[in-house]
Enzyme design. Structure first.
Site, short mmCIF file in Angstrom:
data_model
loop_
_atom_site.label_atom_id
_atom_site.label_comp_id
_atom_site.label_asym_id
_atom_site.label_seq_id
_atom_site.Cartn_x
_atom_site.Cartn_y
_atom_site.Cartn_z
N ARG A 82 -99.73 25.75 -15.39
CA ARG A 82 -100.16 25.58 -16.42
C ARG A 82 -102.00 25.58 -16.40
NH1 ARG A 82 -102.59 19.13 -15.37
NH2 ARG A 82 -102.48 18.69 -17.53
N ARG A 83 -102.37 25.31 -17.54
CA ARG A 83 -103.78 25.52 -18.31
C ARG A 83 -104.30 27.54 -18.39
NH1 ARG A 83 -105.54 22.14 -13.52
NH2 ARG A 83 -106.15 20.20 -14.48
N TYR A 98 -102.30 4.49 -19.22
CA TYR A 98 -102.08 2.94 -19.98
C TYR A 98 -102.47 1.95 -20.58
CZ TYR A 98 -99.43 2.97 -15.29
OH TYR A 98 -98.30 3.69 -14.77
N HIS A 107 -106.13 7.62 -14.68
CA HIS A 107 -104.88 7.11 -15.01
C HIS A 107 -104.78 5.75 -15.79
CE1 HIS A 107 -101.19 6.19 -13.09
NE2 HIS A 107 -100.92 5.01 -13.52
N HIS A 158 -94.65 16.69 -19.12
CA HIS A 158 -94.45 14.71 -18.51
C HIS A 158 -95.45 14.88 -19.77
CE1 HIS A 158 -95.40 11.13 -16.89
NE2 HIS A 158 -96.63 11.38 -16.60
N PHE A 159 -96.87 15.00 -19.44
CA PHE A 159 -97.57 14.18 -20.39
C PHE A 159 -96.96 14.12 -22.06
CE2 PHE A 159 -101.99 15.04 -17.39
CZ PHE A 159 -101.08 13.96 -17.08
N HIS A 160 -96.61 15.38 -22.36
CA HIS A 160 -96.00 15.65 -23.99
C HIS A 160 -95.03 14.45 -23.78
CE1 HIS A 160 -98.75 19.21 -24.22
NE2 HIS A 160 -98.72 18.79 -24.75
#
Length: 563
Positions: free
Chosen positions: A449-450, A237, A233, A384-386
């Site tokens: 996913r994956r 950041y 996590h 979300h990550f993208h």
């Protein structure tokens, strides 16, 4: 170091000073690796969405999870880390300086990271490490994969110690003065990275390498995943804070304004240091073996990072409005209308800022104990990550590239490259809107996913999923066009743009700003509070995990974690 013959009005001559060639060569080496990684990782991403659309089969026996691992490792770990370390070195050089000895040690960091990257890449390309970038046990990779990752981390630690040494020597030579804001921010980011990466380093060195070499018969899966997400996590950041550095201290200069508040910027970074590390359990909400009470506590701590994010949004838009009104633009939104939309150095990061609004909202959902169950392990999380790293962070990095690369290479950002950059940003935004939007919707419908599978038996749901997977393929193709454009722009700025001097834009503080309190740089206090929060959040549950772990090897049907 040469200046332009003519200094334009309101132009700070210090920002036109060229970085020495020996230093520029070092910083550009990091950028070369970053943009090579962008092309290779982007190609792997394109192949993924084409496979999932059901219209493409990988040739030469290449496995889907092999390209998925390349995509994740080379973009999420290699591209970001090399760009960030190189960028932060330039910030430290501009603000506190770099000695010859520090430069030599920095080269050592580069080569350790590069060798580690090559070792890891070879194992993946040979099909010996198709374990995704999270490398969850009980999936096992070749020992060289883990050794390569360990080298990359060690290289970043060397870079961190160089950065800390740079600030220490500057403080020693400037007693009683507050440190330059960008140097403060880099120091915070590298403290966070060092503390966080101790977790993944421990997992790799103590668990994965002995296990992969055959010296250990079993591996404690829950311990390994807990150590990974202790790191995983704050990794988010580590990606984000360099973008914040540009937003706080560079974008105001680009738009012709000044830093809104030095104290607010420093406080937001301190809060990110506090609340970015002790929150890994929110990636493990469905994992058995972790007490729900500690999951809840870490979810609460996760939500605390919303505060510095909102502080940043307030600071940015305050800067935009104050700057516009000083230029005489009245009305409720006149200042907004007259922002420099045709300057790609502003436009690309601003599109990234906009993407962070839905990206941040999605992060709140992912971290929410109950709501997370709806999107858990679906392609929503990929979308979300993208939005976050692949749009907010990457577009800001692209915006930095337009002025940083010509500054390092002694060239100019031309009008034609600026126009192409505007077009590239629009292409990226449209491609990501289509691809990430389809991922979010398919995730709400339960799409996993994956997974490489796209044929779900011809049911109504399968038809719906197929439509969204085709949309992902279209969006991914558009994004790959954006990658080709960005690689071309990088090459153009590096080798073919006209010779000249491009400014290194660093904003000055408002003249009437309140002085920054001296206690803001109480490093011992900030580090002590961070360690205390980590010990509070992890000690009891980690001891409980170890004491209550089942003997022997963990079965292969252990559920995959949230991220």
């Amino acid at each position: 170091m040469a200046l332009r013959n003519v200094v334009l009005p309101n132009e700070d001559p210090r920002q036109l000073l060229a970085i020495p060639k020996q230093e520029a060569k070092l910083y550009m080496s990091f950028m070369y690796v970053a943009f090579i990684s962008l092309f290779i990782g982007g190609l792997m991403g394109l192949l993924q969405v084409l496979v999932r659309s059901g219209s493409f089969t990988l040739p030469f026996g290449i496995g889907y999870y092999q390209i998925l691992t390349v995509h994740g490792v080379i973009l999420a770990l290699v591209l970001t880390t090399f760009f960030i370390i190189g960028f932060q070195f330039t910030l430290m050089s501009k603000t506190v300086g770099m000695s010859v000895k520090q430069r030599k040690v920095s080269w050592l960091a580069f080569w350790i990271m590069t060798i580690g990257t090559l070792v890891t890449a070879v194992t993946i390309l040979l099909g010996k490490a198709s374990v995704l970038y999270t490398f969850y046990a009980p999936l096992k990779a070749h020992p060289a994969f883990y050794i390569g990752l360990a080298l990359v981390i060690v290289g970043t630690w060397v870079a961190a110690f160089v950065n800390w040494r740079q600030l220490y020597l500057w403080k020693k030579g400037h007693p009683g003065e507050k440190s330059p804001l960008l140097a403060f921010m880099v120091t915070i980011n590298m403290i966070m990275w060092f503390i966080a990466s101790l977790g993944v380093a421990a997992a790799v060195l103590v668990q994965f390498i002995p296990w992969s070499l055959g010296y250990a018969e079993t591996i404690n899966v829950l311990v390994s995943r807990t150590l990974f997400w202790y790191f995983g996590h704050p990794l988010v950041y580590f990606w984000l804070l360099p973008a914040y550095m540009a937003w706080y201290a560079i974008i105001p200069k680009i738009i012709g304004g000044k830093l809104f508040s030095d104290s607010l910027a420093r406080l937001s970074f301190v809060l990110f240091l506090f609340f970015s590390i002790p929150v890994g359990f929110h990636h493990q909400l469905t994992e058995p073996g972790i007490d729900p009470t500690w999951k809840f506590i870490q979810v609460v701590l996760t939500f605390m990072v919303i505060i510095p994010s909102l502080m940043t949004a307030f600071s940015l838009f305050a800067t935009f409005e104050i700057t516009g009104r000083r230029k005489g633009y009245g009305g409720l939104f006149g200042w907004f209308k007259h922002l420099p939309w045709k300057d790609v150095r502003f436009f690309a990061p601003f599109v990234g800022m906009l993407a962070f609004i839905p990206g941040g909202a999605g992060g709140i959902i992912n971290a929410s104990h109950q709501v997370n169950t709806l999107v858990h392990n679906t392609i929503w999380v990929t979308g979300h990550f993208h939005l976050t790293v692949a749009t907010t962070v990457i577009l800001t990095f692209f915006g930095i590239t337009y002025w940083l690369i010509p500054h390092l290479t002694g060239r100019k950002l031309t009008k034609s490259v600026n126009r192409l950059g505007i077009f590239q940003t629009i292409v990226w935004g449209v491609g990501m809107l289509i691809m990430s939007g389809a991922m979010h919707i398919q995730g709400l419908l339960g799409g996993p996913r994956r997974s490489a599978y796209s044929d779900y038996g011809g049911t109504e749901q399968a038809v719906s999923w197929g439509a969204y997977q085709m949309a992902q393929a279209i969006g991914g193709t558009i994004l790959f066009v954006g990658i080709i454009l960005m690689v071309y722009i990088f090459i153009k700025l590096t080798f073919f743009s006209p010779k000249g001097v491009e400014e290194f834009p660093v904003a000055e503080e408002e003249e009437n700003a309140e002085p920054t309190p001296k206690w803001m740089e109480n490093w011992k206090l900030w580090i002590a509070i961070t360690i205390a929060l980590i010990l509070f959040a992890y000690t009891i549950p980690f001891v409980d995990i170890i004491q209550n772990s089942p003997p022997g090897s963990v079965p292969f049907d252990w559920p995959i974690g949230n991220s």
